[in-house]
Write a protein that holds these residues in place. Structure first.
Motif: not given
Length: 587
Positions: A155, A202-203, A206, A227, A230, A234
């Motif tokens: 993240v 990546d997000c 995670a 989260k 993230a 995103k």
């Protein structure tokens, strides 16, 4: 942050690793090597903290202690034009690849100054790559905890890439440590879409890790990746990717991806207890509480007040009192003063637009909507409640100061009036948002700056859904949820796609007033040439009989509105070092 002593020990490793020579090729002198830095769990955790260390401070930490909104059309920094700080240089267009005042002015060694954006982000990415390469079951044996740390690293890397994309455009995608590489001729910029795909990957990875929490619940974790962060990164990345700046052909697929991400984010966040704070006004003058079910369920990510050493007065809540306050308290400057353009954007309490535009380029002749009930001689009556939570205006009640009920006297000759010095407003307004009128000393300020909050996810969804599918029920519901919290009526039914787009853009400006969104919104919408030229204010005069009259005035004629200002120039040193890093247009 935790493990401060180990963090300091790692500093020598990071210094060595940033040099051209092999950091392991040194004469033994007590320093640890990069491999040593991952020998134990404590050292591995400490290295992750160094990835966090490159996060910018945002808020009011733009040199000299101002907000990013002052570089756009939402506000006027009171030290302009008195002092030649970055605001003045940006306004006058005094930027080049060799010298970007937002990127290279201020302290290079003290973490409370938000400078070296480009370098900070790349160092953060490099450290994230090193961390992700070296964390293993040997240094972090417990799989669940190891999974959480890996998710945090991803993240962080996604956030640093998003920061680069918003300010400099597409970057090379680098997912490994290349510090020891000697030939950089093969490094070239990827496309914006490819960079966004990397951020989303990546997000998503995670978010998929069950060990990464939705929110932090203890003081020791304040400012950690979750989260929720993230989902926010995103959502914003996909919204930028779909916007006119990066989607000139208006590809509906990009808007659909952004809308889908917004819906998924809201479903997940609402399902895990996130909701809008009940009071817009009080949200910005509080510090998020940390618990499984906190009072503040809106904040997705706050900027943690660490990294100031003994200089705690530089924290966000403290600087507000010292640098963004009315003259009664003796601040160094009035600071971030709202513009007339921002004030004009607020609707009437009945939901009608008050000012629909201007008949002149200087914004001195507003087009008044006759159905709204707006009176230009009584411009502050019956406005959107968020106006009163954001702006101190002439006649506004500040509160009890030393036993006296104090009202803002922004008229000429009044104690808060325009007078041409940095301790007074240049626009006739002072910043109310973030400022707690009950605070009487800098040390008493405790609020922190929220970089991501739930309201942005709603507004991202409203915009993307309207662009992808028109004025659907989902688009209406998203924007009306934000309006309802503010005490505003729902938007009228039956708006066209173009009409709803205009209302969404107005709503974003009002909801996120004096935050960082507007600075980037006008760029990604490619309306900088329309929104970036003029900042105006309201000059009040008190007649001998005590009555007041007002006059709109131009306070800034900005020279940073051309298309080249949609992005900052890449640092000249980067172009010299890496020939494949082509310069941004116009620089």
């Amino acid at each position: 942050m935790k493990y401060l002593k180990i963090f300091m020990l790692l500093a020598c490793v990071l210094t060595a690793a940033s040099c051209g020579k092999d950091p392991l090729d040194i004469t033994p002198d007590g320093r640890i090597t990069l491999e040593d830095a991952f020998k134990t769990q404590e050292l591995t955790e400490a290295y992750l903290n160094t990835v966090y260390e490159r996060l910018r401070k945002y808020g009011c930490n733009y040199h000299y202690y101002t907000f990013l909104s002052a570089f756009g059309d939402d506000s006027h920094e009171s030290n302009y034009p008195e002092q030649n700080f970055p605001v003045a240089k940006y306004i006058t267009g005094n930027i080049s690849a060799a010298s970007n005042p937002l990127d290279n002015e201020g302290s290079t060694t003290l973490s409370y100054n938000d400078r070296n954006w480009y370098e900070r982000a790349w160092v953060g990415i490099r450290r994230a790559n090193v961390f992700l390469e070296h964390i293993s079951d040997e240094n972090v044996p417990e799989a669940g905890y190891r999974g959480r740390l890996i998710a945090e690293g991803k993240v962080l890397r996604a956030h640093y890439y998003l920061d680069l994309l918003k300010n400099y455009g597409p970057m090379p995608i680098i997912d490994k440590d290349i510090t020891q590489q000697e030939d950089f001729s093969d490094i070239k910029r990827n496309t914006f879409q490819e960079c966004v795909n990397f951020i989303v990957k990546d997000c998503d990875e995670a978010i998929a890790d069950a060990n990464l929490p939705y929110r932090v619940t203890s003081e020791a974790e304040r400012g950690r990746m979750t989260k929720a962060v993230a989902y926010a990164v995103k959502s914003q990345a996909l919204l930028f990717n779909a916007s006119p700046q990066w989607n000139p052909d208006n590809d509906a697929v990009k808007w659909q991806a952004a809308a889908k991400a917004g819906k998924e984010a809201l479903q997940a966040l609402e399902g895990n207890g996130f909701q809008l704070f009940n009071s817009y006004e009080h949200f910005f003058i509080t510090k998020p509480d940390l618990a499984q079910s906190p009072n503040d369920k809106e904040t997705l990510f706050e900027i943690n007040d660490w990294g100031y050493a003994g200089q705690t007065y530089r924290r966000f809540g403290n600087i507000l009192f010292l640098m963004h306050m009315i003259p009664d308290f003796g601040p160094e400057k009035a600071g971030n003063c709202p513009s007339q353009e921002l004030v004009d954007t607020y609707e009437m309490k009945n939901g009608e637009i008050a000012i629909t535009g201007y008949t002149d380029e200087d914004h001195l002749k507003p087009i008044i909507n006759p159905a709204s009930g707006y009176d230009d001689q009584k411009p502050y009556e019956n406005r959107d409640p968020r106006f009163y939570a954001t702006v101190w205006y002439n006649g506004a009640l500040y509160g009890n100061i030393n036993g006296v009920q104090t009202y803002i006297e922004a008229f000429k000759g009044g104690k808060h009036g325009i007078s041409g010095v940095k301790q007074r407003t240049p626009t006739g307004y002072y910043m109310r948002k973030f400022v707690d009128p009950a605070v009487r000393s800098a040390a008493a300020g405790t609020t922190t700056y929220r970089l991501f909050r739930l309201a942005e996810i709603y507004m991202n969804l409203a915009e993307a859904e309207n662009e992808a599918n028109g004025p659907t029920a989902d688009a209406y519901q998203a924007i009306n949820t934000v309006r309802k919290r503010a005490g505003m009526p729902p938007l009228p039914a039956g708006l066209t796609k173009d009409q709803l787009r205009e209302r969404i853009r107005r709503e974003r400006r009002v909801e996120f007033a004096l935050e960082e969104n507007r600075f980037y919104d006008v760029k990604r919408w490619k309306i900088l040439d329309k929104a970036g030229k003029i900042t105006s204010g309201m000059a009040w005069t008190r007649r001998p009989d005590g009555t007041l009259t007002n006059e709109r005035i131009v306070t800034i004629r900005r020279q940073s509105w051309q298309d080249r200002f949609l992005l900052f120039p890449l640092p000249l040193s980067e172009i010299t070092r890496i020939p494949g890093m082509t310069q941004n247009p116009g620089w």
